[in-house]
Design an enzyme around this catalytic site. Structure first.
Site, short mmCIF file in Angstrom:
data_model
loop_
_atom_site.label_atom_id
_atom_site.label_comp_id
_atom_site.label_asym_id
_atom_site.label_seq_id
_atom_site.Cartn_x
_atom_site.Cartn_y
_atom_site.Cartn_z
N HIS A 1 0.84 -1.21 0.00
CA HIS A 1 0.00 0.00 0.00
C HIS A 1 0.87 1.26 0.00
CE1 HIS A 1 -2.78 -2.83 2.30
NE2 HIS A 1 -3.54 -2.46 1.28
N GLY B 1 -2.85 -2.20 -6.82
CA GLY B 1 -1.75 -3.17 -6.92
C GLY B 1 -2.15 -4.35 -7.80
N SER C 1 0.25 -8.85 1.85
CA SER C 1 -1.21 -8.80 1.93
C SER C 1 -1.59 -8.57 3.39
CB SER C 1 -1.80 -10.14 1.47
OG SER C 1 -3.14 -10.26 1.88
N ARG D 1 -3.93 -9.89 4.84
CA ARG D 1 -4.33 -11.20 5.40
C ARG D 1 -3.14 -12.00 5.94
NH1 ARG D 1 -8.32 -10.60 1.47
NH2 ARG D 1 -10.43 -10.89 2.30
#
Ligand code: PAF
Length: 282
Positions: A37, A149, A187, A189
């Protein structure tokens, strides 16, 4: 960095900037920010007068309610990362700001086959939810450039389609996947993986590299099967190992030796679903 919680205040602020000729770059996120990010934000800051980021965990794009509940939230830390990255404006809206008329009668979008393949097949409704939130955020921010992305390859294609559908002149800029040292795609996650799972997670990257290395003209099924079996042997529950045309994402059974291809994987380690992709021919 100015933090807005209400969409009307942000829209008014950005409209004034636009009218005075300022270019706006926008990075939509669901928070739990990582280097992937942050690179988008840095690029948006470098290429525009203002870089705007949003943090909103969008309920309409989660087909699994447990995934939504467990989505990590690290707002204080996110703010600390955004400031040095050059983010000028952060929007942290409540659900009522994004969906002021409730979530029952939201628009639906004609995404064609993109909606039903790969992520669309395994996460029904997911891309409608992505379009609902991105469309609304674009109306609020009205950016010149939108940064996303390529780890979410299909999402980038869906958003490109959304921009055609809503006729906005926003330019979509897609950026490389950022990886950990062992190749695991960054990620939010990943934070949910335990130590043992984290040790195995980079197998997805290795399978993608294997496909790239072994790709040859002719049938692609044996390669897809080899990738699937390798992941299953490592304890993954595999949704798909697929090879698609890079420009339109149509799944391919054979390769002519010329067409640019992308390999894509979605697989679970425990309850955590990971996705990744790699362009395997150019
Ligand atoms: O990629 C994400 O984080 C989300 O799907 C997005 C684009 C912010 C929409 O909620």
């Amino acid at each position: 960095m100015i933090i807005f919680k209400t969409s009307t205040h942000l829209s008014r602020f950005l409209e004034k900037k636009s009218l005075s000729g300022k270019q706006i770059g926008f990075v939509p996120t669901m928070g739990a920010l990582h280097e992937g990010h942050i690179r988008l934000v840095r690029q948006a800051a470098a290429e525009n007068d203002l870089s705007v980021c949003s943090i909103f965990v969008n309920p309409t794009q989660f087909n699994d309610p447990r995934d939504f509940e467990k989505y990590p939230s690290t707002l204080e830390r996110d703010i600390q990362l955004l400031v040095p990255a050059g983010c000028s404006v952060l929007l942290v809206p409540g659900t009522g700001e994004i969906y002021p008329s409730g979530m029952d009668k939201l628009p639906s979008y004609d995404l064609g086959y993109l909606e039903n393949i790969l992520e669309g097949k395994y996460r029904p409704g997911h891309f409608q939810g992505v379009c609902q939130v991105v469309d609304r955020l674009l109306q609020i921010v009205r950016p010149n450039r939108l940064y996303m992305g390529r780890k979410d390859y299909q999402q980038c294609m869906v958003v490109k389609k959304l921009l055609q559908l809503n006729g906005m002149h926003t330019e979509l800029i897609t950026c490389d996947t950022v990886r950990e040292k062992d190749g695991l795609a960054m990620s939010s996650r990943n934070q949910r993986l335990d130590a043992r799972q984290r040790g195995k997670a980079a197998s997805i990257f290795r399978v993608l590299e294997m496909i790239r290395a072994k790709l040859s003209e002719g049938g692609l099924e044996p390669l897809k099967r080899e990738g699937r079996v390798a992941l299953q042997d490592e304890g993954f529950r595999v949704d798909y190992v697929e090879i698609c045309r890079a420009d339109d994402l149509l799944p391919q059974d054979a390769w002519d030796g010329n067409t640019p291809l992308v390999a894509l994987v979605a697989a679970y380690l425990g309850e955590v679903r990971l996705i990744d992709n790699m362009q395997v021919s150019f």
